[in-house]
Design a protein around this motif. Structure first.
Motif, PDB file in Angstrom:
ATOM      1  N   PRO A   1       0.782  -1.236   0.000  1.00  9.88           N
ATOM      2  CA  PRO A   1       0.000   0.000   0.000  1.00  9.88           C
ATOM      3  C   PRO A   1       0.813   1.285   0.000  1.00  9.88           C
ATOM      4  O   PRO A   1       0.233   2.358  -0.108  1.00  9.88           O
ATOM      5  CB  PRO A   1      -0.806  -0.118   1.300  1.00  9.88           C
ATOM      6  N   ARG A   2       2.129   1.213   0.143  1.00 11.18           N
ATOM      7  CA  ARG A   2       2.939   2.423   0.248  1.00 11.18           C
ATOM      8  C   ARG A   2       3.508   2.819  -1.105  1.00 11.18           C
ATOM      9  O   ARG A   2       4.050   1.993  -1.845  1.00 11.18           O
ATOM     10  CB  ARG A   2       4.094   2.212   1.232  1.00 11.18           C
ATOM     11  N   ALA A   3       3.410   4.124  -1.416  1.00  9.21           N
ATOM     12  CA  ALA A   3       4.110   4.688  -2.568  1.00  9.21           C
ATOM     13  C   ALA A   3       5.551   4.942  -2.152  1.00  9.21           C
ATOM     14  O   ALA A   3       5.806   5.663  -1.186  1.00  9.21           O
ATOM     15  CB  ALA A   3       3.449   5.983  -3.012  1.00  9.21           C
ATOM     16  N   LEU A   4       6.494   4.362  -2.886  1.00 13.11           N
ATOM     17  CA  LEU A   4       7.898   4.412  -2.482  1.00 13.11           C
ATOM     18  C   LEU A   4       8.776   4.989  -3.583  1.00 13.11           C
ATOM     19  O   LEU A   4       9.899   4.544  -3.812  1.00 13.11           O
ATOM     20  CB  LEU A   4       8.373   3.008  -2.097  1.00 13.11           C
TER      21      LEU A   4
ATOM     22  N   LEU B   1      -2.168  19.329  -0.722  1.00 12.74           N
ATOM     23  CA  LEU B   1      -2.084  17.955  -1.207  1.00 12.74           C
ATOM     24  C   LEU B   1      -3.325  17.153  -0.830  1.00 12.74           C
ATOM     25  O   LEU B   1      -3.814  16.339  -1.624  1.00 12.74           O
ATOM     26  CB  LEU B   1      -0.821  17.287  -0.673  1.00 12.74           C
ATOM     27  N   ASN B   2      -3.812  17.350   0.377  1.00 15.35           N
ATOM     28  CA  ASN B   2      -5.032  16.640   0.763  1.00 15.35           C
ATOM     29  C   ASN B   2      -6.216  17.072  -0.087  1.00 15.35           C
ATOM     30  O   ASN B   2      -7.102  16.260  -0.389  1.00 15.35           O
ATOM     31  CB  ASN B   2      -5.308  16.841   2.261  1.00 15.35           C
ATOM     32  N   ASP B   3      -6.240  18.337  -0.490  1.00 14.04           N
ATOM     33  CA  ASP B   3      -7.291  18.791  -1.406  1.00 14.04           C
ATOM     34  C   ASP B   3      -7.134  18.132  -2.788  1.00 14.04           C
ATOM     35  O   ASP B   3      -8.119  17.694  -3.398  1.00 14.04           O
ATOM     36  CB  ASP B   3      -7.255  20.309  -1.552  1.00 14.04           C
ATOM     37  N   VAL B   4      -5.894  18.080  -3.279  1.00 14.68           N
ATOM     38  CA  VAL B   4      -5.635  17.456  -4.580  1.00 14.68           C
ATOM     39  C   VAL B   4      -6.119  16.014  -4.580  1.00 14.68           C
ATOM     40  O   VAL B   4      -6.731  15.533  -5.540  1.00 14.68           O
ATOM     41  CB  VAL B   4      -4.129  17.522  -4.924  1.00 14.68           C
ATOM     42  N   LYS B   5      -5.874  15.307  -3.466  1.00 15.01           N
ATOM     43  CA  LYS B   5      -6.207  13.892  -3.384  1.00 15.01           C
ATOM     44  C   LYS B   5      -7.613  13.639  -2.857  1.00 15.01           C
ATOM     45  O   LYS B   5      -8.059  12.486  -2.812  1.00 15.01           O
ATOM     46  CB  LYS B   5      -5.178  13.174  -2.497  1.00 15.01           C
ATOM     47  N   GLY B   6      -8.319  14.702  -2.416  1.00 12.50           N
ATOM     48  CA  GLY B   6      -9.666  14.541  -1.896  1.00 12.50           C
ATOM     49  C   GLY B   6      -9.692  13.829  -0.561  1.00 12.50           C
ATOM     50  O   GLY B   6     -10.612  13.039  -0.289  1.00 12.50           O
ATOM     51  N   ARG B   7      -8.708  14.107   0.300  1.00 16.86           N
ATOM     52  CA  ARG B   7      -8.574  13.399   1.573  1.00 16.86           C
ATOM     53  C   ARG B   7      -8.960  14.294   2.747  1.00 16.86           C
ATOM     54  O   ARG B   7      -8.997  15.521   2.643  1.00 16.86           O
ATOM     55  CB  ARG B   7      -7.126  12.935   1.788  1.00 16.86           C
ATOM     56  N   GLU B   8      -9.168  13.651   3.904  1.00 16.15           N
ATOM     57  CA  GLU B   8      -9.420  14.392   5.142  1.00 16.15           C
ATOM     58  C   GLU B   8      -8.170  15.195   5.520  1.00 16.15           C
ATOM     59  O   GLU B   8      -7.039  14.758   5.320  1.00 16.15           O
ATOM     60  CB  GLU B   8      -9.753  13.417   6.281  1.00 16.15           C
ATOM     61  N   GLN B   9      -8.412  16.366   6.128  1.00 13.80           N
ATOM     62  CA  GLN B   9      -7.288  17.253   6.422  1.00 13.80           C
ATOM     63  C   GLN B   9      -6.434  16.787   7.606  1.00 13.80           C
ATOM     64  O   GLN B   9      -5.349  17.318   7.817  1.00 13.80           O
ATOM     65  CB  GLN B   9      -7.790  18.684   6.661  1.00 13.80           C
ATOM     66  N   PHE B  10      -6.890  15.810   8.377  1.00 16.23           N
ATOM     67  CA  PHE B  10      -6.028  15.311   9.454  1.00 16.23           C
ATOM     68  C   PHE B  10      -5.012  14.287   8.952  1.00 16.23           C
ATOM     69  O   PHE B  10      -4.162  13.835   9.715  1.00 16.23           O
ATOM     70  CB  PHE B  10      -6.860  14.708  10.596  1.00 16.23           C
ATOM     71  N   ARG B  11      -5.074  13.938   7.681  1.00 15.52           N
ATOM     72  CA  ARG B  11      -4.178  12.920   7.132  1.00 15.52           C
ATOM     73  C   ARG B  11      -2.791  13.511   6.867  1.00 15.52           C
ATOM     74  O   ARG B  11      -2.659  14.545   6.199  1.00 15.52           O
ATOM     75  CB  ARG B  11      -4.757  12.369   5.836  1.00 15.52           C
ATOM     76  N   PRO B  12      -1.727  12.879   7.346  1.00 18.54           N
ATOM     77  CA  PRO B  12      -0.374  13.391   7.101  1.00 18.54           C
ATOM     78  C   PRO B  12       0.164  12.946   5.745  1.00 18.54           C
ATOM     79  O   PRO B  12      -0.368  12.019   5.123  1.00 18.54           O
ATOM     80  CB  PRO B  12       0.438  12.756   8.234  1.00 18.54           C
ATOM     81  N   VAL B  13       1.212  13.606   5.301  1.00 20.55           N
ATOM     82  CA  VAL B  13       1.996  13.144   4.158  1.00 20.55           C
ATOM     83  C   VAL B  13       3.410  12.876   4.664  1.00 20.55           C
ATOM     84  O   VAL B  13       3.794  13.306   5.748  1.00 20.55           O
ATOM     85  CB  VAL B  13       2.003  14.169   3.002  1.00 20.55           C
ATOM     86  N   ALA B  14       4.178  12.154   3.870  1.00 20.39           N
ATOM     87  CA  ALA B  14       5.435  11.592   4.370  1.00 20.39           C
ATOM     88  C   ALA B  14       6.640  12.195   3.654  1.00 20.39           C
ATOM     89  O   ALA B  14       6.543  12.639   2.516  1.00 20.39           O
ATOM     90  CB  ALA B  14       5.421  10.076   4.198  1.00 20.39           C
ATOM     91  N   PRO B  15       7.796  12.162   4.324  1.00 15.98           N
ATOM     92  CA  PRO B  15       9.023  12.640   3.692  1.00 15.98           C
ATOM     93  C   PRO B  15       9.865  11.505   3.115  1.00 15.98           C
ATOM     94  O   PRO B  15       9.936  10.412   3.672  1.00 15.98           O
ATOM     95  CB  PRO B  15       9.768  13.298   4.863  1.00 15.98           C
TER      96      PRO B  15
ATOM     97  N   SER C   1       1.025   8.967  -2.175  1.00 23.80           N
ATOM     98  CA  SER C   1       0.716   8.030  -3.257  1.00 23.80           C
ATOM     99  C   SER C   1       0.110   8.738  -4.458  1.00 23.80           C
ATOM    100  O   SER C   1      -0.628   9.724  -4.332  1.00 23.80           O
ATOM    101  CB  SER C   1      -0.222   6.932  -2.761  1.00 23.80           C
ATOM    102  N   LEU C   2       0.405   8.207  -5.625  1.00 20.41           N
ATOM    103  CA  LEU C   2      -0.063   8.780  -6.886  1.00 20.41           C
ATOM    104  C   LEU C   2      -1.465   8.251  -7.184  1.00 20.41           C
ATOM    105  O   LEU C   2      -1.671   7.287  -7.927  1.00 20.41           O
ATOM    106  CB  LEU C   2       0.918   8.419  -8.012  1.00 20.41           C
TER     107      LEU C   2
END
Length: 545
Positions: free
Chosen positions: A388-391, A409-423, A501-502
């Motif tokens: 499940p991980r984009a690597l 990014l959460n808007d671009v992906k249509g996700r909840e705003q509490f969701r983090p993104v990764a480095p 993830s793309l």
């Protein structure tokens, strides 16, 4: 010898192929069907096989069904327990009994007698213990359920599994977490990662009460059954709001699950004394809990299967059969086990779609310029990831310097705003910025503390609790991303980029060029990398006019 593994029984149907002891291909059906998780985890879907993934694995290796020495199916109906709370579970078990015939129908030329049932948790265990770099390790499997259990603790020594403990159903940490996921208004067997993210916004004030019924028993097992959640918080409607009692409940359950997992791993170490712990099962995708296990147990190393969910049992079933035949070779080298296209094939896709593109000599530099200018880049390169991980093969990449990029990014992906993104970070630079977790961390399966002096410099990837789920990168793992990280560092002084993830909400990760072009045409990203080729949004729409 050739071994095909298949997962189909619960969710995330997948196939994997092991040839002469080497993992040569693995893919989830969702990447072909474009249906998230492949199917819903209900008894009536158990007959749905990963037909396209199975056929692709064989084609990738140039094999026919008749070339297979054995096929492993990651569920054994002969040992399935009755599930009194699910009157339709016998339908699932009956489908599993008939699986050899179904598989032979899908793969003409296959002798159905070559299909062998592999116990679900043994398949999970094999996906960890037989795929990890160390041939001797303790292995811990925790998930929702298998045939009759929800947990396996054991040890691999030179490829042989010794089972030390199993936890019988209905006790299940995975089903507990799934039940909470549903209570919080998310999709069970799908959105458990949202509960983990939401937990960071709450306080574990219900923990003392939960400890009364969710706890380790001291003998390698545990008790865990879902309580009446309304005692703690009313059922949540997924209306876009979050926080309060619901976040506190998520934090409390996350905390108690972490405690039990640490106790289970500590007990296992007491039985084996091993240096290395390997892990699989859906609960092993809980990166916060994984870091607790890494920090708070006596194991020196913790290796987690990147496809720890049920998709990974396809890989484990194939590895288990190979090991039984004395045909086990090298460890799993990478999570990049899916489809890929040559530079020429990708250029043909772009030409056919009449998309203007360039093939720059310094692709990393040009993309780094886009990122430094705060553009978002869709990155499609090499074999797609299994799990499940984009690597860095199918990723959305962005600038971590601007705090507003998380919401963007959460808007671009249509996700909840509490969701983090990764480095993503170069492995040799990781220790400067991140601590409290293992390095290297190539599969994004642990959380690390962000150094205080870096939290304001990379706010996009710093979660509300000061942590980040990092992926370390080397030239050997992914030369293109490593070059991009160096180029971005040269321009900004920051050796980190955002990786998510793309895909967009509710859709599987992009897998083939058509998927990538469709996303590029519908999402506000500045550029698309397709192998060595670069498409810029401005050029694309100017040409279209």
């Amino acid at each position: 010898m050739n071994y095909l593994g298949i997962n189909a029984i619960f969710h995330d149907p997948a196939a994997a192929l092991v040839v002469d002891g080497r993992v040569v291909a693995a893919a989830e059906e969702e990447r072909f069907s474009r249906r998230k998780h492949g199917k819903r985890p209900v008894p009536f879907s158990a007959w749905e096989l990963p037909e396209q993934a199975m056929r692709w694995c064989l084609a990738e290796a140039g094999l026919t069904p008749a070339d297979l020495d054995a096929v492993g199916y990651s569920f054994d109906p002969a040992i399935a327990a009755e599930m009194p709370d699910d009157p339709y579970d016998p339908v699932r078990v009956d489908y599993a009994r008939r699986a050899p015939g179904f598989i032979a129908e899908v793969l003409p030329g296959l002798d159905r007698e070559k299909v062998r049932f592999v116990e679900h948790h043994v398949a999970h265990a094999a996906s960890a213990g037989l795929a990890a770099p160390s041939r001797t390790s303790s292995v811990l499997v925790v998930d929702g359920r298998g045939e009759a259990h929800s947990h396996l603790a054991g040890r691999y020594r030179d490829g042989e599994l010794e089972i030390l403990h199993r936890q019988a159903l209905p006790e299940s940490l995975g089903l507990l977490y799934e039940s909470l996921t549903d209570h919080l208004g998310f999709l069970r067997s799908s959105d458990e990662f949202k509960v983990m993210a939401l937990a960071s916004y709450g306080e574990p004030r219900f923990l003392p009460e939960l400890r009364k019924t969710v706890r380790a028993t001291g003998d390698g097992g545990f008790t865990a059954q879902a309580p009446d959640w309304t005692r703690f918080a009313p059922r949540r409607v997924d209306d876009g709001t979050w926080g309060g009692d619901h976040a506190d409940l998520a934090a409390s359950v996350q905390a108690v699950v972490e405690e039990v997992l640490v106790d289970l791993a500590t007990w296992l170490h007491g039985q084996t004394g091993d240096r290395v712990l390997t892990m699989a099962g859906g609960t092993a995708l809980n990166c916060v809990a994984n870091s607790r296990i890494w920090r708070d147990t006596p194991f020196d190393e913790v290796w987690v299967q990147p496809a720890s969910g049920d998709s990974g049992t396809a890989l484990g079933a194939a590895l288990h059969l190979a090991q039984e035949a004395g045909d086990l070779g090298e460890p799993q080298p990478t999570a990049a086990l899916g489809r890929s296209w040559s530079a020429e094939e990708l250029a043909q896709w772009l030409t056919t779609a009449q998309v203007p593109f360039t093939t720059p000599e310094d692709l990393a530099g040009e993309v780094a310029d886009v990122l430094a200018d705060n553009g978002v880049v869709a990155w499609f390169d090499g074999r797609s990831e299994f799990g499940p991980r984009a690597l860095g093969r199918r990723s959305l990449i962005a600038n971590p310097i601007h705090a507003e990029n998380l919401e963007r990014l959460n808007d671009v992906k249509g996700r909840e705003q509490f969701r983090p993104v990764a480095p993503m970070v170069l492995e040799e630079r990781a220790a400067e910025i991140f601590s409290g977790g293992p390095v290297p961390s190539p599969f994004m399966l642990f959380v690390h503390d962000v150094a205080p002096e870096w939290r304001e410099r990379i706010p996009t990837v710093t979660h509300v609790d000061g942590t980040a789920r990092i992926q370390t990168v080397t030239d050997e793992d992914n030369a293109g991303i490593a070059a991009l990280l160096r180029a971005f560092d040269e321009r900004t002084g920051v050796p980190v980029v955002v990786n998510t993830s793309l895909n967009t909400a509710g859709r599987p990760m992009v897998d083939d060029p058509r998927d990538a072009l469709e996303l590029f045409g519908s999402a506000p990203v500045a550029a698309l990398v397709l192998g060595p080729h670069l498409v810029r949004r401005a050029s694309f729409f100017q040409e279209a006019r």
